[in-house]
Design a protein around this motif. Structure first.
Motif, short mmCIF file in Angstrom:
data_model
loop_
_atom_site.label_atom_id
_atom_site.label_comp_id
_atom_site.label_asym_id
_atom_site.label_seq_id
_atom_site.Cartn_x
_atom_site.Cartn_y
_atom_site.Cartn_z
N LYS A 3 0.82 -1.21 0.00
CA LYS A 3 0.00 0.00 0.00
C LYS A 3 0.86 1.26 0.00
CE LYS A 3 -3.44 -0.14 2.91
NZ LYS A 3 -4.21 -0.35 4.15
N ALA A 5 0.75 5.65 0.13
CA ALA A 5 0.05 6.93 0.34
C ALA A 5 0.45 7.84 -0.82
CB ALA A 5 0.46 7.54 1.67
N PHE A 30 -3.34 2.11 -3.41
CA PHE A 30 -2.97 3.44 -2.94
C PHE A 30 -4.16 4.12 -2.29
CE2 PHE A 30 -4.31 3.96 -7.32
CZ PHE A 30 -5.22 5.00 -7.23
N GLU A 31 -3.84 5.03 -1.40
CA GLU A 31 -4.83 5.95 -0.83
C GLU A 31 -4.46 7.33 -1.33
OE1 GLU A 31 -8.05 7.32 1.30
OE2 GLU A 31 -7.45 5.22 1.13
N ASP A 32 -5.40 8.00 -1.97
CA ASP A 32 -5.17 9.33 -2.52
C ASP A 32 -5.57 10.37 -1.47
OD1 ASP A 32 -5.07 11.72 -3.90
OD2 ASP A 32 -6.09 10.94 -5.67
N TYR A 33 -4.57 11.03 -0.91
CA TYR A 33 -4.80 12.06 0.10
C TYR A 33 -5.14 13.42 -0.50
CZ TYR A 33 -3.44 9.09 3.98
OH TYR A 33 -3.42 8.11 4.93
N ALA A 50 -0.36 12.49 4.27
CA ALA A 50 0.08 11.29 3.56
C ALA A 50 1.40 10.78 4.11
CB ALA A 50 0.21 11.58 2.06
N ALA A 53 1.07 9.24 7.56
CA ALA A 53 0.51 7.90 7.49
C ALA A 53 1.59 6.86 7.19
CB ALA A 53 -0.60 7.85 6.44
N VAL A 54 2.58 7.21 6.38
CA VAL A 54 3.72 6.31 6.13
C VAL A 54 4.55 6.18 7.40
CG1 VAL A 54 5.84 5.96 4.80
CG2 VAL A 54 3.77 6.79 3.65
N GLU A 58 0.93 3.00 8.45
CA GLU A 58 -0.30 2.67 7.74
C GLU A 58 -0.03 2.26 6.30
OE1 GLU A 58 -3.44 5.63 8.21
OE2 GLU A 58 -2.42 6.33 10.04
N TYR A 59 1.05 2.79 5.73
CA TYR A 59 1.45 2.50 4.36
C TYR A 59 2.94 2.21 4.35
CZ TYR A 59 -3.02 4.59 3.52
OH TYR A 59 -4.36 4.86 3.57
N GLY A 62 5.30 6.14 0.20
CA GLY A 62 4.47 7.22 -0.28
C GLY A 62 5.06 7.86 -1.51
#
Length: 151
Positions: A3, A5, A30-33, A50, A53-54, A58-59, A62
């Motif tokens: 995953k 960010a 991916f999570e798009d912040y 973002a 979070a890394v 969480e990811y 990034g």
């Protein structure tokens, strides 16, 4: 699945959107912040969440963009545990993963062509940390500096 960010300001918005297919193709979610349009924003407002979070686990990694990548990389490197690299070539993308175990890739959305950024993302995501003792020693010294600086 691995995953990532993902974040950009308006200067990196178009390329961020285009790079989503490369990230997916490489086997990452991916999570798009944000941002979610080309409206002007202050890059720390979208880059920091973002990157944090890394840092918080969480990811795994990034990818961040702004017009030049400079502002985004400065914000990222303020966060403890982050080793962000502003990359403008595939050679540097490979070296920053092998030698520095970079966990944030900063890209220039306005000053680097999309085709180059696509190649950089492929190289960066496709390159593993070397685990070489000398590089680990140097990374540990960076971590020591973060502690001394209270980060």
């Amino acid at each position: 699945m691995k995953k990532i960010a993902l974040a950009s300001d308006q200067g990196g918005f178009e390329q961020k959107e285009a790079l989503k297919s490369v990230i997916t193709e490489m086997g990452y979610e991916f999570e798009d912040y944000g941002v979610h349009s080309d409206a002007s924003v202050d890059y720390p407002d979208v880059i920091y969440p973002a990157v944090k979070a890394v840092a918080d686990g969480e990811y795994e990694m990034g990818i961040i963009l702004c017009g030049t990548g400079i502002g985004a990389s400065i914000v990222a490197n303020k966060v403890r545990g982050i080793r962000a690299a502003l990359v403008t070539s595939t050679e540097v993308a490979e070296l920053t993963r092998e030698h520095n175990d970079s966990n944030i890739l900063a890209l220039a959305g306005r000053t680097t062509e999309l085709a180059m950024n696509e190649a950089i993302v492929r190289t960066w995501l496709g390159t593993a940390y070397s685990q070489d003792e000398r590089h680990t020693r140097r990374i540990n010294k960076i971590k020591d500096i973060e502690i001394k600086e209270g980060r």
